[in-house]
Write an enzyme that holds these catalytic residues in place. Structure first.
Site, PDB file in Angstrom:
ATOM      1  N   GLU A   1       0.791  -1.239   0.000  1.00 55.92           N
ATOM      2  CA  GLU A   1       0.000   0.000   0.000  1.00 55.92           C
ATOM      3  C   GLU A   1       0.823   1.289   0.000  1.00 55.92           C
ATOM      4  O   GLU A   1       0.565   2.198   0.784  1.00 55.92           O
ATOM      5  CB  GLU A   1      -0.974  -0.012   1.185  1.00 55.92           C
ATOM      6  CG  GLU A   1      -1.914  -1.196   1.136  1.00 55.92           C
ATOM      7  CD  GLU A   1      -2.863  -1.300   2.326  1.00 55.92           C
ATOM      8  OE1 GLU A   1      -2.940  -0.358   3.121  1.00 55.92           O
ATOM      9  OE2 GLU A   1      -3.531  -2.347   2.450  1.00 55.92           O
TER      10      GLU A   1
ATOM     11  N   ASN B   1       1.954  -5.142  -3.190  1.00 55.27           N
ATOM     12  CA  ASN B   1       0.546  -5.425  -2.902  1.00 55.27           C
ATOM     13  C   ASN B   1      -0.217  -4.128  -2.611  1.00 55.27           C
ATOM     14  O   ASN B   1       0.282  -3.277  -1.866  1.00 55.27           O
ATOM     15  CB  ASN B   1       0.499  -6.338  -1.654  1.00 55.27           C
ATOM     16  CG  ASN B   1      -0.876  -6.888  -1.361  1.00 55.27           C
ATOM     17  OD1 ASN B   1      -1.538  -7.421  -2.243  1.00 55.27           O
ATOM     18  ND2 ASN B   1      -1.311  -6.771  -0.103  1.00 55.27           N
TER      19      ASN B   1
ATOM     20  N   HIS C   1     -10.650  -5.834  -2.247  1.00 56.33           N
ATOM     21  CA  HIS C   1     -11.716  -5.614  -1.263  1.00 56.33           C
ATOM     22  C   HIS C   1     -12.842  -4.922  -2.032  1.00 56.33           C
ATOM     23  O   HIS C   1     -12.789  -3.723  -2.270  1.00 56.33           O
ATOM     24  CB  HIS C   1     -11.211  -4.726  -0.119  1.00 56.33           C
ATOM     25  CG  HIS C   1     -10.127  -5.370   0.686  1.00 56.33           C
ATOM     26  ND1 HIS C   1     -10.348  -6.486   1.465  1.00 56.33           N
ATOM     27  CD2 HIS C   1      -8.814  -5.072   0.831  1.00 56.33           C
ATOM     28  CE1 HIS C   1      -9.224  -6.853   2.055  1.00 56.33           C
ATOM     29  NE2 HIS C   1      -8.275  -6.010   1.693  1.00 56.33           N
TER      30      HIS C   1
ATOM     31  N   GLU D   1      -6.443 -10.423  -1.189  1.00 51.86           N
ATOM     32  CA  GLU D   1      -7.240 -10.170   0.024  1.00 51.86           C
ATOM     33  C   GLU D   1      -8.723 -10.109  -0.314  1.00 51.86           C
ATOM     34  O   GLU D   1      -9.469  -9.280   0.227  1.00 51.86           O
ATOM     35  CB  GLU D   1      -6.799  -8.856   0.697  1.00 51.86           C
ATOM     36  CG  GLU D   1      -5.325  -8.823   1.041  1.00 51.86           C
ATOM     37  CD  GLU D   1      -4.888  -7.559   1.781  1.00 51.86           C
ATOM     38  OE1 GLU D   1      -5.751  -6.817   2.287  1.00 51.86           O
ATOM     39  OE2 GLU D   1      -3.670  -7.326   1.844  1.00 51.86           O
TER      40      GLU D   1
ATOM     41  N   ASP E   1     -12.495  -9.995  -0.666  1.00 52.64           N
ATOM     42  CA  ASP E   1     -13.772 -10.058   0.040  1.00 52.64           C
ATOM     43  C   ASP E   1     -14.730  -9.114  -0.693  1.00 52.64           C
ATOM     44  O   ASP E   1     -14.295  -8.170  -1.348  1.00 52.64           O
ATOM     45  CB  ASP E   1     -13.672  -9.772   1.550  1.00 52.64           C
ATOM     46  CG  ASP E   1     -12.902  -8.523   1.922  1.00 52.64           C
ATOM     47  OD1 ASP E   1     -12.743  -7.620   1.070  1.00 52.64           O
ATOM     48  OD2 ASP E   1     -12.453  -8.419   3.074  1.00 52.64           O
TER      49      ASP E   1
HETATM   50  O1  9MR Z   1      -7.577  -7.718   8.583  1.00 51.86           O
HETATM   51  C1  9MR Z   1      -6.577  -6.947   9.222  1.00 51.86           C
HETATM   52  C2  9MR Z   1      -7.100  -6.415  10.530  1.00 51.86           C
HETATM   53  O2  9MR Z   1      -7.302  -7.473  11.456  1.00 51.86           O
HETATM   54  C3  9MR Z   1      -6.140  -5.410  11.124  1.00 51.86           C
HETATM   55  O3  9MR Z   1      -6.721  -4.795  12.255  1.00 51.86           O
HETATM   56  C4  9MR Z   1      -5.816  -4.365  10.074  1.00 51.86           C
HETATM   57  C5  9MR Z   1      -4.806  -3.390  10.640  1.00 51.86           C
HETATM   58  O4  9MR Z   1      -4.595  -2.326   9.832  1.00 51.86           O
HETATM   59  O5  9MR Z   1      -5.292  -4.969   8.920  1.00 51.86           O
HETATM   60  C6  9MR Z   1      -6.202  -5.811   8.305  1.00 51.86           C
HETATM   61  O6  9MR Z   1      -5.673  -6.337   7.107  1.00 51.86           O
HETATM   62  C7  9MR Z   1      -5.348  -5.391   6.098  1.00 51.86           C
HETATM   63  C8  9MR Z   1      -4.147  -5.896   5.353  1.00 51.86           C
HETATM   64  O7  9MR Z   1      -3.099  -6.162   6.244  1.00 51.86           O
HETATM   65  C9  9MR Z   1      -3.711  -4.946   4.276  1.00 51.86           C
HETATM   66  N1  9MR Z   1      -4.796  -4.586   3.403  1.00 51.86           N
HETATM   67  C10 9MR Z   1      -6.022  -4.185   4.033  1.00 51.86           C
HETATM   68  C11 9MR Z   1      -6.466  -5.210   5.073  1.00 51.86           C
HETATM   69  C12 9MR Z   1      -7.784  -4.823   5.674  1.00 51.86           C
HETATM   70  O8  9MR Z   1      -7.672  -3.635   6.400  1.00 51.86           O
END
Ligand code: 9MR
Length: 456
Positions: free
Chosen positions: A163, A205, A241, A268, A270
């Site tokens: 990101e 990513n 997402h 990722e 969903d």
């Molecule tokens: O699903 C993850 C969540 O449990 C955490 O709190 C969060 C922290 O920022 O990160 C989420 O996963 C993220 C991923 O690492 C990167 N892309 C976005 C995902 C959803 O926020």
């Protein structure tokens, strides 16, 4: 016992006969318990791909969760446990307990393990958040090196950087303390990761890249630049997402990245629950199957109740672990489609070498330097003259106070003053007129004089 009930040994014998027949018929062999075509993982494997899930260490005690995980999926990603704040909570103190739990869960079930994520501006540990400049750069590169070394040989693909691009129309980088260390922080991270684990595929990513748009084009341009300059990148992750629609250029976008010579992965996935959820899931699956370099799909959780998108029910299983319509849509799409098979490309493509060792000739070298206050990354191109090289050494002189901290694609003797870089095995031979590249990173200022090349 009814007349149709088989005793245990007889049932085992029948199953063995049936599966032997299936093997003969299809010519395919699958590891693990999953039956071909009846689970996401097995069905994806039939198409040369993986189907994975992000999993959380805290849920591994839940038997419904682990039953679905072990039956349906053949790849896992740590939802949080391999991130920077989790693996290096204090600077220089690494904690792999929770990350290793995810790794072992995956490996013991015969799954691939995706690494997520070495560097991300979010979820930086507290100690790194207040850092800037060369102190942060060195800490970040050290983090990449340490974590990728710990997991060396075990991770299928690493999200090296997550990101780093801005949302909106700029197509440029997102501001962060990592970005402020210099625009080359991403390539420095990729080089450090390659150096630490040459067997892992290295991915960039990001999200909101699920179609041809300004952000995905910014990333596309970076990947093209990396490929042209030999920065080691192997794959791009599209988080996906998604809401209630899918961009009409979703597949074309994957394809344009694949055409740059990188694998693509849905990392990722969903999808908001709504009338279209199952259709969108199916469309993503079909798009991946249609792009030969799309090597796998990961959903970001197992049951709706496991999702970070609270209340949106965006996953393939409901809160009780029942398969949803979206599950069936994905499985059907996997079973129906896709004749393209991903090529099995190794992470590094060594330059082709002649079969008989050529004589050594004259050579030269040039350096491209990326410097920041207190540190540098040097990329060195070694050029063969009119005859081929069979071994080479490059002598570099560093300014006083500077030191080499890591080297890739060569072996360094010494770290300060005059440093000699010797070829490694795969780049020992360079055909006449050809070249190869290696690099090193250091503290202080980079070399200013042209390096000296000695053949042999
Ligand atoms: O699903 C993850 C969540 O449990 C955490 O709190 C969060 C922290 O920022 O990160 C989420 O996963 C993220 C991923 O690492 C990167 N892309 C976005 C995902 C959803 O926020």
């Amino acid at each position: 016992m009814s007349r149709f009930t088989l005793t245990r040994p007889r049932r085992a014998a029948l199953l063995a006969t049936l599966s032997a027949a299936a093997l003969t018929a299809s010519g395919l062999v699958f590891a693990g318990a999953a039956d071909a075509g009846t689970t996401l993982g097995a069905s994806a494997a039939e198409k040369g791909r993986y189907f994975g899930a992000a999993i959380a260490g805290g849920r591994l005690g839940d038997s419904t969760y682990t039953r679905i995980l072990r039956t349906e999926f053949n790849s896992v990603t740590a939802e949080n446990e391999m991130k920077w704040d989790a693996t290096e909570p204090q600077q220089g103190q690494f904690n792999y307990t929770n990350g290793d739990r995810i790794l072992n869960e995956g490996l013991s079930n015969g799954s691939k393990v995706r690494g997520h994520a070495l560097l991300w501006h979010n979820q930086e540990p507290q100690w790194a958040r207040s850092m800037e400049g060369s102190a942060l750069r060195n800490a970040a590169i050290n983090h990449v090196t340490q974590v990728a070394t710990h997991y060396k040989g075990k991770i299928h693909s690493w999200d090296v950087v997550n990101e780093a691009f801005a949302d909106g129309g700029s197509g440029g980088r997102r501001d962060s303390n990592l970005q402020r260390t210099g625009n080359d922080w991403i390539e420095a991270a990729f080089r450090a990761a390659r150096n630490a684990d040459p067997g892992a595929k290295l991915c960039y990513n990001d999200y909101n890249t699920d179609g041809i748009n300004a952000k995905s084009t910014g990333i596309y341009n970076m990947v093209r630049d990396f490929k042209s300059r030999g920065v080691p990148i192997d794959c791009v992750g599209f988080q996906s997402h998604l809401g209630t629609t899918i961009d009409s250029t979703y597949q074309a976008n994957l394809q344009r990245f694949a055409d740059l010579g990188v694998d693509v992965q849905i990392t990722e996935l969903d999808v908001a629950q709504g009338g279209n959820q199952a259709n969108i899931y199916a469309a993503v699956t079909r798009a991946c199957l249609a792009v030969s370099r799309c090597t796998g799909i990961t959903v970001w959780g197992i049951r709706d109740t496991d999702s970070w998108r609270t209340g949106e029910n965006p996953l393939l299983f409901d809160g009780s672990g029942n398969k949803k319509a979206a599950y069936t849509a994905v499985l059907n799409a996997l079973n129906a489609g896709g004749t393209t098979t991903p090529p099995t490309t190794p992470p590094t493509t060594p330059p082709s070498t002649p079969t008989t060792p050529p004589p050594s000739g004259s050579c030269s070298a040039t350096v491209t330097l990326n410097s920041w206050n207190g540190g540098f990354v040097a990329n060195v191109r070694v050029n063969a003259g009119s005859s081929a090289l069979n071994g080479w050494t490059i002598r570099v002189t560093l300014p006083s106070g500077s030191a080499v901290t890591s080297t890739w694609s060569a072996t360094a003797s010494g770290s300060s003053g005059t440093v000699n870089f010797r070829n490694v095995d795969y780049n020992r031979q360079i055909p006449a007129g050809g070249n190869t590249e290696f690099g090193f990173q250091g503290t202080g200022a980079g070399p200013t004089a042209t390096p000296v090349c000695t053949a042999g």
